[in-house]
Design a protein around this motif. Structure first.
Motif, short mmCIF file in Angstrom:
data_model
loop_
_atom_site.label_atom_id
_atom_site.label_comp_id
_atom_site.label_asym_id
_atom_site.label_seq_id
_atom_site.Cartn_x
_atom_site.Cartn_y
_atom_site.Cartn_z
N ARG A 194 31.94 44.38 56.29
CA ARG A 194 31.77 43.77 54.97
C ARG A 194 32.94 44.16 54.08
O ARG A 194 33.44 45.28 54.15
CB ARG A 194 30.46 44.27 54.34
N GLN A 195 33.36 43.22 53.24
CA GLN A 195 34.46 43.47 52.30
C GLN A 195 34.04 42.99 50.91
O GLN A 195 33.55 41.86 50.78
CB GLN A 195 35.71 42.70 52.74
N GLU A 196 34.23 43.83 49.92
CA GLU A 196 34.03 43.39 48.54
C GLU A 196 35.36 42.91 47.99
O GLU A 196 36.38 43.59 48.16
CB GLU A 196 33.51 44.56 47.68
N ALA A 197 35.37 41.78 47.33
CA ALA A 197 36.61 41.17 46.90
C ALA A 197 37.36 42.02 45.88
O ALA A 197 38.59 41.92 45.77
CB ALA A 197 36.36 39.78 46.32
N TYR A 198 36.66 42.85 45.12
CA TYR A 198 37.33 43.66 44.10
C TYR A 198 38.02 44.88 44.70
O TYR A 198 38.76 45.57 44.02
CB TYR A 198 36.35 44.08 43.02
N LYS A 199 37.80 45.13 45.97
CA LYS A 199 38.46 46.26 46.65
C LYS A 199 39.71 45.76 47.34
O LYS A 199 39.65 44.86 48.17
CB LYS A 199 37.51 46.90 47.66
N GLN A 200 40.82 46.36 47.03
CA GLN A 200 42.08 45.95 47.65
C GLN A 200 42.22 46.49 49.06
O GLN A 200 42.89 45.89 49.90
CB GLN A 200 43.26 46.39 46.78
N GLN A 201 41.60 47.63 49.31
CA GLN A 201 41.72 48.24 50.63
C GLN A 201 40.91 47.46 51.65
O GLN A 201 39.74 47.12 51.42
CB GLN A 201 41.23 49.69 50.58
N ASN A 202 41.52 47.20 52.79
CA ASN A 202 40.84 46.48 53.85
C ASN A 202 39.77 47.34 54.50
O ASN A 202 40.00 48.52 54.79
CB ASN A 202 41.85 46.03 54.92
#
Lengths: 116, 116
Positions: free
Chosen positions: A50-58
């Motif tokens: 899962r990835q949150e769009a506000y997080k720049q880290q992959n």
């Protein structure tokens, strides 16, 4: 309307190789979640990452990592050191983080086969 | 951990027959969903229930009805089955609001329905 596109219907690699599955999406929202789900032959849908769009880290989960390019609206999944058990359908999915947003939008899926 | 349980797992119907797919979750989740999965089309949302007592249409609601019986259970009914409803149906649930809402769906194992 949000859409998710997986341009690779099928992929096949040898065991232990690295494989990258592509996903692009279309949205006007700024905050959202992106997911990769795995569906093995048993049919059970399992969350891979899962990835949150506000997080720049992959995001990274063991052998699974993503390359999230927000400006390009791209969210690819890399599987390192692939294993036979990675054989499955993989679905990319999107959900905006806004009041009332309920549904997860799925791509068409990529069938991945890992060959011995 | 049971998670999301769907019944039946397989069903064959004749055109015009009716049936109900049952779904129950034991994770105290607020939101529940019914998706259908067809080859090359990913998962498409039929109906969802954001919370107990509410239901809303998804992308492909025609020919279906739902009931959110209580917080745990969300059933999908086909009143008069048609061959176009041959598909694999997935029930899913999500926590809902609050800090613990990661947007992730938890899926059942799917129900394969064939309408002759």
């Amino acid at each position: 309307a949000q859409t998710v596109t997986q341009s690779q219907p099928e992929m096949s690699v040898q065991e232990a190789e690295t494989v990258t599955l592509s996903c692009t999406y279309d949205t006007s929202e700024n905050n959202y979640y992106l997911f990769w789900y795995k569906q093995p032959p048993s049919r059970q849908m399992i969350l891979v990452i899962r990835q949150e769009a506000y997080k720049q880290q992959n995001a990274t989960e063991n052998r699974f990592s993503v390359n999230f390019q927000k400006a390009a609206k791209s969210f690819s999944l890399k599987i390192s050191d692939s294993q036979l058990g990675d054989t499955a359908m993989y679905f990319c999915a999107f959900r905006p983080i806004i009041q009332g947003a309920q549904k997860l939008v799925f791509g068409q899926g990529t069938r991945l086969t890992i060959n011995p | 951990n049971a998670g999301v349980t769907q019944t039946p797992k397989f069903q064959v119907l004749k055109t015009g027959q009716s049936m109900t797919l049952q779904c129950a979750q034991d994770m105290n989740h607020n939101s529940m969903y019914w998706y259908r999965q067809d080859p090359g089309m990913g998962l498409r949302l039929i109906y969802y229930s954001a919370s107990e007592g509410t239901t809303d249409k998804g992308e492909v609601p025609n020919g279906y009805n739902v009931s959110r019986l209580n917080k745990r259970e969300f059933s999908l009914r086909l009143e008069s089955a048609a061959p176009s409803q041959t598909s694999v149906y997935f029930c899913a649930s999500k926590r809902g609001r609050g800090l613990q809402n990661t947007g992730e769906l938890f899926f059942g194992e799917g129900s394969r329905l064939t309408v002759l």
